[in-house]
Design a protein around this motif. Structure first.
Motif, PDB file in Angstrom:
ATOM      1  N   LYS A   1      59.183  70.747 -95.385  1.00 13.62           N
ATOM      2  CA  LYS A   1      58.752  71.022 -96.904  1.00 13.62           C
ATOM      3  C   LYS A   1      57.429  71.467 -96.904  1.00 13.62           C
ATOM      4  O   LYS A   1      56.723  70.810 -96.283  1.00 13.62           O
ATOM      5  CB  LYS A   1      59.072  69.977 -97.992  1.00 13.62           C
ATOM      6  N   ARG A   2      56.989  72.457 -97.733  1.00 10.06           N
ATOM      7  CA  ARG A   2      55.558  72.987 -97.880  1.00 10.06           C
ATOM      8  C   ARG A   2      54.821  71.771 -98.691  1.00 10.06           C
ATOM      9  O   ARG A   2      55.595  70.934 -99.569  1.00 10.06           O
ATOM     10  CB  ARG A   2      55.464  74.180 -98.536  1.00 10.06           C
ATOM     11  N   GLU A   3      53.624  71.687 -98.538  1.00 13.86           N
ATOM     12  CA  GLU A   3      52.702  70.938 -99.280  1.00 13.86           C
ATOM     13  C   GLU A   3      51.859  71.701-100.096  1.00 13.86           C
ATOM     14  O   GLU A   3      51.220  72.587 -99.696  1.00 13.86           O
ATOM     15  CB  GLU A   3      51.966  69.780 -98.105  1.00 13.86           C
ATOM     16  N   GLY A   4      51.958  71.494-101.173  1.00 15.16           N
ATOM     17  CA  GLY A   4      50.985  72.278-102.465  1.00 15.16           C
ATOM     18  C   GLY A   4      51.301  73.740-102.253  1.00 15.16           C
ATOM     19  O   GLY A   4      52.437  73.853-102.529  1.00 15.16           O
ATOM     20  N   SER A   5      50.001  74.287-102.307  1.00 16.82           N
ATOM     21  CA  SER A   5      50.337  75.880-102.447  1.00 16.82           C
ATOM     22  C   SER A   5      50.525  76.303-100.534  1.00 16.82           C
ATOM     23  O   SER A   5      50.194  77.593-100.690  1.00 16.82           O
ATOM     24  CB  SER A   5      49.243  76.572-103.093  1.00 16.82           C
ATOM     25  N   GLU A   6      51.092  75.765 -99.876  1.00 17.61           N
ATOM     26  CA  GLU A   6      50.906  76.381 -98.373  1.00 17.61           C
ATOM     27  C   GLU A   6      51.845  77.667 -98.352  1.00 17.61           C
ATOM     28  O   GLU A   6      52.852  77.647 -99.361  1.00 17.61           O
ATOM     29  CB  GLU A   6      51.698  75.355 -97.625  1.00 17.61           C
ATOM     30  N   THR A   7      51.703  78.534 -97.698  1.00 22.37           N
ATOM     31  CA  THR A   7      52.533  79.746 -97.389  1.00 22.37           C
ATOM     32  C   THR A   7      53.750  79.184 -96.565  1.00 22.37           C
ATOM     33  O   THR A   7      53.499  78.053 -95.863  1.00 22.37           O
ATOM     34  CB  THR A   7      51.770  80.751 -96.850  1.00 22.37           C
TER      35      THR A   7
ATOM     36  N   ASP B   1      63.043  73.101-101.275  1.00 21.89           N
ATOM     37  CA  ASP B   1      62.477  74.462-100.610  1.00 21.89           C
ATOM     38  C   ASP B   1      61.930  74.192 -99.152  1.00 21.89           C
ATOM     39  O   ASP B   1      60.845  73.367 -99.133  1.00 21.89           O
ATOM     40  CB  ASP B   1      61.402  75.042-101.374  1.00 21.89           C
ATOM     41  N   THR B   2      62.577  74.611 -98.206  1.00 29.41           N
ATOM     42  CA  THR B   2      62.094  74.269 -96.709  1.00 29.41           C
ATOM     43  C   THR B   2      61.874  75.510 -95.910  1.00 29.41           C
ATOM     44  O   THR B   2      62.306  76.647 -96.430  1.00 29.41           O
ATOM     45  CB  THR B   2      63.062  73.311 -96.154  1.00 29.41           C
ATOM     46  N   VAL B   3      61.180  75.497 -94.876  1.00 28.18           N
ATOM     47  CA  VAL B   3      60.598  76.538 -93.912  1.00 28.18           C
ATOM     48  C   VAL B   3      61.381  75.856 -92.540  1.00 28.18           C
ATOM     49  O   VAL B   3      61.009  74.647 -92.218  1.00 28.18           O
ATOM     50  CB  VAL B   3      59.296  76.790 -93.766  1.00 28.18           C
ATOM     51  N   ALA B   4      62.039  76.759 -91.748  1.00 31.38           N
ATOM     52  CA  ALA B   4      62.491  76.432 -90.656  1.00 31.38           C
ATOM     53  C   ALA B   4      62.187  77.239 -89.454  1.00 31.38           C
ATOM     54  O   ALA B   4      62.228  78.362 -89.619  1.00 31.38           O
ATOM     55  CB  ALA B   4      64.143  76.176 -90.517  1.00 31.38           C
ATOM     56  N   TRP B   5      61.898  76.804 -88.156  1.00 34.90           N
ATOM     57  CA  TRP B   5      61.806  77.722 -87.028  1.00 34.90           C
ATOM     58  C   TRP B   5      62.979  77.654 -86.076  1.00 34.90           C
ATOM     59  O   TRP B   5      63.715  76.851 -85.821  1.00 34.90           O
ATOM     60  CB  TRP B   5      60.837  76.961 -86.048  1.00 34.90           C
ATOM     61  N   VAL B   6      63.348  78.965 -85.960  1.00 34.31           N
ATOM     62  CA  VAL B   6      64.553  79.220 -85.335  1.00 34.31           C
ATOM     63  C   VAL B   6      64.100  79.703 -83.897  1.00 34.31           C
ATOM     64  O   VAL B   6      63.532  80.509 -83.353  1.00 34.31           O
ATOM     65  CB  VAL B   6      65.399  80.589 -85.791  1.00 34.31           C
ATOM     66  N   ARG B   7      64.516  78.649 -82.890  1.00 31.46           N
ATOM     67  CA  ARG B   7      64.063  78.778 -81.460  1.00 31.46           C
ATOM     68  C   ARG B   7      65.347  78.979 -80.806  1.00 31.46           C
ATOM     69  O   ARG B   7      66.343  78.078 -80.599  1.00 31.46           O
ATOM     70  CB  ARG B   7      63.383  77.773 -81.057  1.00 31.46           C
ATOM     71  N   ILE B   8      65.718  80.124 -80.175  1.00 30.89           N
ATOM     72  CA  ILE B   8      67.399  80.159 -79.564  1.00 30.89           C
ATOM     73  C   ILE B   8      66.713  80.657 -77.893  1.00 30.89           C
ATOM     74  O   ILE B   8      65.887  81.567 -77.811  1.00 30.89           O
ATOM     75  CB  ILE B   8      67.785  81.461 -80.009  1.00 30.89           C
TER      76      ILE B   8
END
Length: 140
Positions: A40-46, A11-18
């Protein structure tokens, strides 16, 4: 597993910069593949907490949370490299403005601005984002 079954979800989160029809990508230290910046998130990070932390660690800029906007969430099977194992990578993508100057940190060997023609240089889940961005007229 040698039969190619999926063993885990990443489960990952990404920054889309165009900018100017190109998307920001980064190549982590010791890797030969470029990725959309994030992690990837660490622990209970949003998602927002993960994104802010990862982008500051990777690119030394501060994301402005008041401009955070969800672009989409993508999933793709990522083949195991040499192990036969595979994982599903889920990438929740967000745009946001930032403060500071984009600089590759010690975690990142290289940053680059990719066009749609560079799609083959990123992993399968990132390619799904590239497809949506080009269809929306945002990526050249």
């Amino acid at each position: 597993m040698a039969d190619g079954r999926v063993r885990q979800l990443i489960d990952t989160v990404a920054w889309v910069r165009i900018e100017a029809g190109r998307i920001l990508c980064a190549r982590p230290r010791g890797k030969d593949v470029f990725y959309i910046p994030g992690g990837k998130r660490e622990g209970s990070e949003t998602d927002a907490q993960t994104l802010v932390r990862e982008i500051e660690e990777e690119l030394t800029v501060e994301l402005r949370l008041d401009t955070l906007s969800h672009v989409g969430t993508y999933e793709a099977v990522q083949p195991g490299h040499g192990t036969g194992d595979a994982a599903v990578v889920r990438m929740s993508c967000y745009t946001a403005d930032y403060r500071g100057t984009l600089v590759a940190s010690s975690e990142i060997d290289e940053i680059g601005w990719f066009r749609y023609a560079d799609r083959a240089l990123v992993p399968p889940v990132d390619q799904l984002l590239f497809d949506d961005l080009v269809h929306a007229g945002l990526l050249r």
